[in-house]
Design a protein around this motif. Structure first.
Motif, PDB file in Angstrom:
ATOM      1  N   ASN A   1      -6.773  15.704   8.131  1.00 19.76           N
ATOM      2  CA  ASN A   1      -6.840  16.627   6.989  1.00 19.76           C
ATOM      3  C   ASN A   1      -6.613  15.943   5.643  1.00 19.76           C
ATOM      4  OD1 ASN A   1      -4.018  16.416   6.510  1.00 19.76           O
ATOM      5  ND2 ASN A   1      -3.565  18.183   7.819  1.00 19.76           N
ATOM      6  N   GLY A   2      -6.375  14.629   5.659  1.00 19.31           N
ATOM      7  CA  GLY A   2      -6.268  13.871   4.421  1.00 19.31           C
ATOM      8  C   GLY A   2      -4.882  13.808   3.815  1.00 19.31           C
ATOM      9  N   SER A   3      -3.894  14.418   4.464  1.00 21.01           N
ATOM     10  CA  SER A   3      -2.540  14.344   3.904  1.00 21.01           C
ATOM     11  C   SER A   3      -1.893  12.985   4.163  1.00 21.01           C
ATOM     12  CB  SER A   3      -1.664  15.469   4.457  1.00 21.01           C
ATOM     13  OG  SER A   3      -1.591  15.425   5.862  1.00 21.01           O
ATOM     14  N   SER A   4      -2.487  12.212   5.060  1.00 26.11           N
ATOM     15  CA  SER A   4      -2.064  10.828   5.258  1.00 26.11           C
ATOM     16  C   SER A   4      -3.303   9.943   5.266  1.00 26.11           C
ATOM     17  CB  SER A   4      -1.297  10.690   6.575  1.00 26.11           C
ATOM     18  OG  SER A   4      -0.881   9.357   6.770  1.00 26.11           O
ATOM     19  N   ASN A   5      -3.148   8.723   4.753  1.00 30.51           N
ATOM     20  CA  ASN A   5      -4.284   7.801   4.709  1.00 30.51           C
ATOM     21  C   ASN A   5      -4.243   6.751   5.817  1.00 30.51           C
ATOM     22  OD1 ASN A   5      -5.102   9.144   2.446  1.00 30.51           O
ATOM     23  ND2 ASN A   5      -4.610   7.508   1.004  1.00 30.51           N
ATOM     24  N   ILE A   6      -3.043   6.363   6.216  1.00 29.86           N
ATOM     25  CA  ILE A   6      -2.869   5.337   7.249  1.00 29.86           C
ATOM     26  C   ILE A   6      -1.796   5.821   8.216  1.00 29.86           C
ATOM     27  CG2 ILE A   6      -2.111   2.976   7.751  1.00 29.86           C
ATOM     28  CD1 ILE A   6      -3.123   2.135   5.002  1.00 29.86           C
ATOM     29  N   ILE A   7      -2.127   5.785   9.514  1.00 29.66           N
ATOM     30  CA  ILE A   7      -1.138   6.152  10.530  1.00 29.66           C
ATOM     31  C   ILE A   7      -1.050   5.033  11.559  1.00 29.66           C
ATOM     32  CG2 ILE A   7      -1.518   8.620  10.242  1.00 29.66           C
ATOM     33  CD1 ILE A   7      -3.118   8.552  12.886  1.00 29.66           C
ATOM     34  N   VAL A   8       0.036   5.037  12.302  1.00 31.01           N
ATOM     35  CA  VAL A   8       0.215   4.085  13.397  1.00 31.01           C
ATOM     36  C   VAL A   8      -0.467   4.645  14.631  1.00 31.01           C
ATOM     37  CG1 VAL A   8       1.938   3.060  14.917  1.00 31.01           C
ATOM     38  CG2 VAL A   8       2.347   3.133  12.463  1.00 31.01           C
ATOM     39  N   SER A   9      -1.146   3.781  15.400  1.00 29.42           N
ATOM     40  CA  SER A   9      -1.906   4.252  16.541  1.00 29.42           C
ATOM     41  C   SER A   9      -1.843   3.242  17.680  1.00 29.42           C
ATOM     42  CB  SER A   9      -3.361   4.502  16.125  1.00 29.42           C
ATOM     43  OG  SER A   9      -4.068   5.225  17.103  1.00 29.42           O
TER      44      SER A   9
ATOM     45  N   TYR B   1       0.837  -1.204   0.000  1.00 30.89           N
ATOM     46  CA  TYR B   1       0.000   0.000   0.000  1.00 30.89           C
ATOM     47  C   TYR B   1       0.874   1.256   0.000  1.00 30.89           C
ATOM     48  CZ  TYR B   1      -3.538   3.435   1.141  1.00 30.89           C
ATOM     49  OH  TYR B   1      -4.364   4.543   1.094  1.00 30.89           O
ATOM     50  N   ALA B   2       1.913   1.232   0.857  1.00 32.72           N
ATOM     51  CA  ALA B   2       2.799   2.396   0.930  1.00 32.72           C
ATOM     52  C   ALA B   2       3.487   2.644  -0.420  1.00 32.72           C
ATOM     53  CB  ALA B   2       3.841   2.180   2.022  1.00 32.72           C
ATOM     54  N   LYS B   3       3.872   1.580  -1.099  1.00 32.36           N
ATOM     55  CA  LYS B   3       4.543   1.713  -2.412  1.00 32.36           C
ATOM     56  C   LYS B   3       3.586   2.295  -3.444  1.00 32.36           C
ATOM     57  CE  LYS B   3       7.285  -0.951  -5.729  1.00 32.36           C
ATOM     58  NZ  LYS B   3       7.881  -2.283  -6.031  1.00 32.36           N
ATOM     59  N   ALA B   4       2.331   1.868  -3.388  1.00 35.06           N
ATOM     60  CA  ALA B   4       1.346   2.331  -4.364  1.00 35.06           C
ATOM     61  C   ALA B   4       0.783   3.707  -4.020  1.00 35.06           C
ATOM     62  CB  ALA B   4       0.207   1.318  -4.467  1.00 35.06           C
ATOM     63  N   ASN B   5       0.983   4.147  -2.786  1.00 40.62           N
ATOM     64  CA  ASN B   5       0.428   5.429  -2.332  1.00 40.62           C
ATOM     65  C   ASN B   5       1.520   6.200  -1.585  1.00 40.62           C
ATOM     66  OD1 ASN B   5      -2.783   5.065  -2.685  1.00 40.62           O
ATOM     67  ND2 ASN B   5      -1.897   3.137  -1.990  1.00 40.62           N
ATOM     68  N   LYS B   6       2.535   6.600  -2.321  1.00 44.38           N
ATOM     69  CA  LYS B   6       3.708   7.213  -1.703  1.00 44.38           C
ATOM     70  C   LYS B   6       3.324   8.431  -0.848  1.00 44.38           C
ATOM     71  CE  LYS B   6       8.461   8.598  -2.757  1.00 44.38           C
ATOM     72  NZ  LYS B   6       8.489   9.754  -1.874  1.00 44.38           N
ATOM     73  N   GLY B   7       3.875   8.455   0.357  1.00 46.09           N
ATOM     74  CA  GLY B   7       3.632   9.567   1.269  1.00 46.09           C
ATOM     75  C   GLY B   7       2.352   9.467   2.065  1.00 46.09           C
ATOM     76  N   LYS B   8       1.583   8.404   1.868  1.00 43.09           N
ATOM     77  CA  LYS B   8       0.281   8.301   2.524  1.00 43.09           C
ATOM     78  C   LYS B   8       0.277   7.387   3.753  1.00 43.09           C
ATOM     79  CE  LYS B   8      -2.074  11.080  -0.113  1.00 43.09           C
ATOM     80  NZ  LYS B   8      -2.653  12.320   0.457  1.00 43.09           N
ATOM     81  N   VAL B   9       1.398   6.741   4.063  1.00 39.09           N
ATOM     82  CA  VAL B   9       1.543   5.964   5.298  1.00 39.09           C
ATOM     83  C   VAL B   9       2.500   6.736   6.205  1.00 39.09           C
ATOM     84  CG1 VAL B   9       2.397   3.818   6.334  1.00 39.09           C
ATOM     85  CG2 VAL B   9       1.093   3.746   4.191  1.00 39.09           C
ATOM     86  N   MET B  10       2.102   6.916   7.458  1.00 34.73           N
ATOM     87  CA  MET B  10       2.886   7.785   8.336  1.00 34.73           C
ATOM     88  C   MET B  10       2.970   7.224   9.755  1.00 34.73           C
ATOM     89  SD  MET B  10       2.046  11.764   9.370  1.00 34.73           S
ATOM     90  CE  MET B  10       2.574  12.470   7.796  1.00 34.73           C
ATOM     91  N   TYR B  11       4.140   7.385  10.361  1.00 40.05           N
ATOM     92  CA  TYR B  11       4.285   7.209  11.808  1.00 40.05           C
ATOM     93  C   TYR B  11       5.320   8.211  12.287  1.00 40.05           C
ATOM     94  CZ  TYR B  11       8.500   4.245  10.953  1.00 40.05           C
ATOM     95  OH  TYR B  11       9.729   3.751  10.562  1.00 40.05           O
TER      96      TYR B  11
END
Length: 401
Positions: free
Chosen positions: A255-263, A183-193
């Motif tokens: 705000n939508g700048s990330s799609n998946i975050i660690v929680s 997912y991170a490869k296909a959506n660069k910058g959208k996975v964050m921790y």
């Protein structure tokens, strides 16, 4: 109020750096003699919180003072970042003027203080005055073992790592490490921790991956995490930057700048209660998931009078009763929160019941029951893990808010 502990605590690395080597000069003041069952007269307690624990326990403490004015006449509260804790108390002890009587801390401040030798040993000598310790939940008991003889576990939660996302943005969330990478490869910058040394969810993710990936030794980040470091380096290719704190990841999700975050459980529930994150945000776990647990501790600096220690032991005994532990549900900040067995949400204040019923997740009960729990790395292991992550994974991409 944002979840304080995860924001203000900079982690063991910063704590130890701030403390430095043991201070030379006068030895730390010692309390002498046995602690009486009750103080000779009511005392004033000065309580320092470096973990955001008062959000969970101040109601317990205030209730004790209300019921036992002959033991504690007054409490003063203060808060401080964990990195300042050990150095501050060490300086007071060297001057023989300890004015902090009780500290509420996470594993970072606890460990730093142990290395500095600043905590009084209440255990096992006075364990009989704390019968609630016999009723710890099994994972909370493991966290208590980390504390040695100095710390008393007052709140506990399974923590994470979890992945959080908005269903409108992520229709099919990843459920394995491989899927997350894809997912991170296909959506660069959208996975964050966030940077692990500054973020509870960040370091929980760091410590949880060795279990997910089946690494050789999850407790040895230097020699036992080959798969974890390789995975994080590959994931790093698709991460634009790492925030310096967890709150910024929450803002990015909202705000939508990330799609998946660690929680974690607390970072999932509490920001939705507070409106920082939309209520519809969802969570998922990765195949092979283990909980990496967390706890808050009460510790007493050396140099505190025996009368004040007597009052503190009575206070801690009160705080470990089921009736008081129920207050630790709070608004999901350290979910569930209670460290002892048999504490139900129905025993919590109505405000807590409403928050958990509206923003909690039915799936948490099964996730907590069905997945293994692991204690976090010790101070030495965390320092090594943070250092390696900073040098070899994401240190050059950390962005301050």
């Amino acid at each position: 109020m944002r979840p304080y502990r995860m924001i203000a605590t900079a982690g063991v690395l910063a704590v130890l750096a701030a403390c430095g080597a043991p201070t030379s000069g006068q030895p730390a003041a010692e309390s002498t003699g046995d602690v009486p069952d009750k103080p000779s007269k009511a005392v004033t307690l000065n309580i320092l919180d470096v973990a955001g624990n008062l959000q969970l326990t101040q109601g317990m403490i205030d209730e004790f003072v209300k019921q036992h004015a002959d033991v504690i006449s007054k409490v003063t509260y203060s808060k401080s970042p964990a990195p300042e804790l050990a150095g501050k108390i060490k300086a007071q002890q060297n001057a023989n003027r300890v004015d902090i009587d009780l500290v509420l801390t996470g594993t970072d401040g606890l460990s730093a203080g142990q290395q500095q030798g600043i905590w009084n040993d209440l255990l096992p000598k006075y364990a009989d005055r704390l019968p609630g310790m016999k009723d710890y939940l099994p994972p909370a008991q493991k966290m208590q073992e980390l504390a040695g003889n100095s710390g008393v576990t007052v709140t506990y939660y399974p923590s994470g790592p979890l992945l959080e996302y908005l269903p409108a943005k992520v229709a099919n969330p990843p459920t394995s490490a491989e899927e997350l990478l894809a997912y991170a490869k296909a959506n660069k910058g959208k996975v964050m921790y966030a940077r692990p040394s500054n973020s509870g969810p960040g370091r929980t993710f760091l410590m949880g991956l060795p279990y997910v990936l089946g690494d050789k030794d999850p407790k040895d980040p230097v020699n036992g995490w080959d798969k974890t470091w390789a995975y994080l380096k590959e994931l790093n290719q698709y991460v634009d930057y790492y925030p310096s704190g967890t709150a910024d990841t929450m803002k990015a999700l909202a705000n939508g700048s990330s799609n998946i975050i660690v929680s974690t459980t607390g970072w999932d529930i509490n920001p939705r209660v507070l409106g920082t994150i939309p209520k519809e945000a969802a969570i998922t776990t990765l195949k092979g998931f283990h909980w990496v647990t967390d706890a808050h501790y009460a510790v007493v600096p050396k140099g505190v009078s025996t009368d004040k220690q007597a009052a503190i032991l009575q206070l801690l005994q009160f705080m470990l009763t089921p009736e008081q532990q129920a207050k630790a549900y709070d608004k999901g900040y350290f979910y569930p929160g209670p460290a002892v067995k048999g504490v139900e949400l129905s025993q919590a204040p109505q405000e807590s019941q409403d928050a958990i019923k509206n923003f909690g997740r039915p799936e948490y009960e099964k996730l907590i029951a069905d997945n293994p729990t692991e204690v976090p790395l010790d101070a030495k292991g965390l320092v090594a893990a943070f250092d390696k992550w900073d040098r070899e994974v994401g240190g050059s991409k950390v962005k301050s808010s």
